[in-house]
Design an enzyme around this catalytic site. Structure first.
Site, short mmCIF file in Angstrom:
data_model
loop_
_atom_site.label_atom_id
_atom_site.label_comp_id
_atom_site.label_asym_id
_atom_site.label_seq_id
_atom_site.Cartn_x
_atom_site.Cartn_y
_atom_site.Cartn_z
N TYR A 1 8.19 1.44 10.12
CA TYR A 1 8.59 1.60 8.72
C TYR A 1 10.10 1.72 8.62
O TYR A 1 10.75 2.33 9.48
CB TYR A 1 7.93 2.85 8.13
CG TYR A 1 6.46 2.69 7.84
CD1 TYR A 1 6.03 2.06 6.68
CD2 TYR A 1 5.50 3.18 8.71
CE1 TYR A 1 4.68 1.91 6.40
CE2 TYR A 1 4.15 3.05 8.45
CZ TYR A 1 3.74 2.41 7.28
OH TYR A 1 2.40 2.26 7.02
N TYR B 1 -14.53 7.41 12.75
CA TYR B 1 -14.68 6.94 14.13
C TYR B 1 -15.89 7.54 14.85
O TYR B 1 -16.74 6.82 15.37
CB TYR B 1 -13.43 7.27 14.95
CG TYR B 1 -12.17 6.63 14.47
CD1 TYR B 1 -11.86 5.31 14.82
CD2 TYR B 1 -11.26 7.32 13.68
CE1 TYR B 1 -10.68 4.72 14.40
CE2 TYR B 1 -10.09 6.74 13.24
CZ TYR B 1 -9.79 5.44 13.60
OH TYR B 1 -8.64 4.86 13.18
N ARG C 1 -20.80 -7.57 30.48
CA ARG C 1 -19.76 -7.96 29.52
C ARG C 1 -20.06 -7.45 28.11
O ARG C 1 -19.47 -7.91 27.15
CB ARG C 1 -19.58 -9.48 29.54
CG ARG C 1 -19.04 -10.00 30.87
CD ARG C 1 -18.78 -11.50 30.83
NE ARG C 1 -20.02 -12.26 30.76
CZ ARG C 1 -20.71 -12.67 31.84
NH1 ARG C 1 -20.30 -12.35 33.06
NH2 ARG C 1 -21.81 -13.38 31.69
N ARG C 2 -20.96 -6.49 28.04
CA ARG C 2 -21.33 -5.92 26.74
C ARG C 2 -20.97 -4.44 26.65
O ARG C 2 -21.58 -3.69 25.89
CB ARG C 2 -22.82 -6.13 26.47
CG ARG C 2 -23.21 -7.62 26.48
CD ARG C 2 -24.69 -7.83 26.25
NE ARG C 2 -25.04 -9.25 26.33
CZ ARG C 2 -26.27 -9.73 26.16
NH1 ARG C 2 -27.28 -8.91 25.91
NH2 ARG C 2 -26.49 -11.03 26.24
N ASP D 1 1.37 1.93 13.61
CA ASP D 1 2.62 2.62 13.28
C ASP D 1 3.29 2.98 14.60
O ASP D 1 2.94 3.96 15.25
CB ASP D 1 2.30 3.86 12.45
CG ASP D 1 3.52 4.65 12.03
OD1 ASP D 1 4.59 4.51 12.67
OD2 ASP D 1 3.43 5.43 11.06
N ARG E 1 0.82 -1.21 0.00
CA ARG E 1 0.00 0.00 0.00
C ARG E 1 0.85 1.26 0.00
O ARG E 1 0.61 2.20 -0.75
CB ARG E 1 -0.95 0.01 1.21
CG ARG E 1 -1.92 1.19 1.20
CD ARG E 1 -2.82 1.16 2.41
NE ARG E 1 -2.08 1.35 3.65
CZ ARG E 1 -1.71 2.55 4.11
NH1 ARG E 1 -2.00 3.65 3.46
NH2 ARG E 1 -1.05 2.64 5.25
N ASN F 1 -2.21 7.25 19.88
CA ASN F 1 -3.39 6.43 20.16
C ASN F 1 -3.46 6.02 21.62
O ASN F 1 -4.54 6.02 22.22
CB ASN F 1 -3.39 5.18 19.28
CG ASN F 1 -3.37 5.47 17.80
OD1 ASN F 1 -2.61 4.84 17.05
ND2 ASN F 1 -4.15 6.45 17.35
N TRP G 1 -5.21 14.29 9.19
CA TRP G 1 -6.51 14.12 8.54
C TRP G 1 -6.68 15.05 7.35
O TRP G 1 -7.79 15.19 6.84
CB TRP G 1 -7.64 14.37 9.53
CG TRP G 1 -7.83 13.27 10.52
CD1 TRP G 1 -7.44 13.25 11.82
CD2 TRP G 1 -8.45 11.99 10.28
NE1 TRP G 1 -7.78 12.07 12.42
CE2 TRP G 1 -8.41 11.28 11.49
CE3 TRP G 1 -9.04 11.40 9.16
CZ2 TRP G 1 -8.93 10.00 11.62
CZ3 TRP G 1 -9.56 10.13 9.28
CH2 TRP G 1 -9.51 9.44 10.50
N ARG H 1 -5.81 -2.54 14.81
CA ARG H 1 -5.44 -3.50 13.77
C ARG H 1 -4.12 -3.13 13.11
O ARG H 1 -3.34 -4.00 12.71
CB ARG H 1 -6.53 -3.61 12.72
CG ARG H 1 -6.73 -2.31 11.94
CD ARG H 1 -7.56 -2.45 10.68
NE ARG H 1 -7.61 -1.16 10.01
CZ ARG H 1 -6.74 -0.75 9.09
NH1 ARG H 1 -5.74 -1.54 8.74
NH2 ARG H 1 -6.83 0.44 8.55
N SER H 2 -3.86 -1.83 12.90
CA SER H 2 -2.67 -1.36 12.21
C SER H 2 -1.98 -0.34 13.09
O SER H 2 -2.59 0.65 13.49
CB SER H 2 -3.05 -0.74 10.86
OG SER H 2 -1.90 -0.26 10.19
N CYS I 1 -8.14 2.35 12.24
CA CYS I 1 -6.99 1.60 12.75
C CYS I 1 -7.30 1.08 14.15
O CYS I 1 -7.18 -0.11 14.42
CB CYS I 1 -5.73 2.47 12.76
SG CYS I 1 -5.11 2.86 11.12
N HIS J 1 4.17 -2.31 13.71
CA HIS J 1 5.27 -2.20 12.74
C HIS J 1 6.02 -0.88 12.85
O HIS J 1 5.48 0.12 13.33
CB HIS J 1 4.74 -2.36 11.31
CG HIS J 1 3.60 -1.42 10.98
ND1 HIS J 1 2.28 -1.77 11.14
CD2 HIS J 1 3.61 -0.14 10.51
CE1 HIS J 1 1.50 -0.76 10.78
NE2 HIS J 1 2.29 0.24 10.40
N GLU K 1 -8.57 15.89 18.69
CA GLU K 1 -9.11 14.79 17.89
C GLU K 1 -10.15 14.00 18.67
O GLU K 1 -11.20 13.63 18.12
CB GLU K 1 -7.98 13.87 17.43
CG GLU K 1 -8.46 12.80 16.47
CD GLU K 1 -7.36 11.83 16.07
OE1 GLU K 1 -6.85 11.99 14.95
OE2 GLU K 1 -7.02 10.94 16.86
#
Length: 275
Positions: free
Chosen positions: A216, A94, A133-134, A176, A11, A184, A71, A173-174, A153, A214, A48
């Protein structure tokens, strides 16, 4: 950097060194988890998060708060930009999913669509049944990924209440690790703290599960510079104790106290929009 696996990234065109599903845990009683080995721009974190909590999808609302430049249009999916409904439209990002999740309530068409306010429902459930638990909020909506400028993400979070303390677990999930993850972590630590205050609970533990974690390759030099620095003591988060409603927080109601940090370290944002 030691145990990661080098992988191509089709990507962005920039390879990564990655690990799958490590976890970060932090007891909020030990201080606010703001990165100290480089500067965290906390005003951008506040802006944000308040923007997401507003449920807006208009970048102008983020800019009014002084939000982060990640953004801006250069970061957006170009296909999305071509079909955006209005200038500055970010799609069903989001905050829209958090506050205005579409609920189909009649047949197989879009007639009778209702909006589900996941944040309001979460707070109501925490107050009514804290051991439930919800206590879950999701931003990952497979049916609307083509209606968003960037797929989420940090996709999902769940709250947990025990002994009068509210903890929050988030799945990203992703990840940086150099540019995005410190931001985050701070954002969800702030959200945890705000939720705890409006629910009359103490701050518990922040748990972040990192999916594809990850670095870069073009960030390696910056990472090694950061790793050479000695961390400082963590700062303290102050929230205006008069605020008891999640929608009433303003920028001035949130402050980071005694934040000592090393200088910023610049690195390129790999957007994947290059030819």
């Amino acid at each position: 950097m030691v145990n990661g696996v080098d992988r191509p990234d089709n990507r962005t065109g920039v390879p990564t060194r990655a690990m799958f599903s490590p976890q970060f845990r932090h007891d909020m009683t030990l201080g606010f988890p703001a990165m100290t080995t480089k500067k965290l721009f906390f005003d951008k974190v506040k802006a944000e998060l308040l923007f997401f909590l507003s449920g807006s999808q208009n970048i102008e609302d983020l800019e009014k708060l002084g939000g982060t430049k990640i953004w801006d249009g250069d970061t957006f999916n170009h296909t999305w930009v071509l079909k955006a409904k209005f200038p500055g439209d970010m799609g069903r990002i989001y905050g829209v999913q958090w506050r205005k999740w579409r609920k189909i309530s009649s047949g197989k068409d879009w007639f009778g669509v209702e909006a589900v306010d996941q944040i309001k429902n979460l707070i109501d459930m925490i107050k009514a049944n804290p051991s439930g638990r919800r206590l879950v909020v999701t931003a990952w909506n497979p049916g609307e990924l083509d209606e968003v400028c960037l797929p989420p993400c940090h996709a999902f979070f769940q709250c947990f209440v025990a002994d009068g303390r509210l903890s929050l677990g988030m799945y990203q999930r992703s990840c940086d690790m150099f540019l995005g993850v410190p931001f985050n972590i701070a954002s969800y630590a702030l959200l945890l703290s705000m939720l705890a205050q409006v629910c009359n609970l103490a701050r518990g533990e922040l748990v972040v599960t990192l999916g594809d974690a990850h670095v870069y390759h073009n960030h390696f030099e910056a990472v090694y510079e950061q790793l050479s620095r000695e961390p400082y003591d963590l700062p303290t988060l102050w929230l205006n104790p008069e605020v008891k409603d999640i929608d009433s927080f303003k920028m001035e109601d949130i402050k980071l106290l005694d934040y000592k940090h090393h200088p910023p370290i610049k690195a390129e944002l790999n957007t994947g929009n290059k030819t």
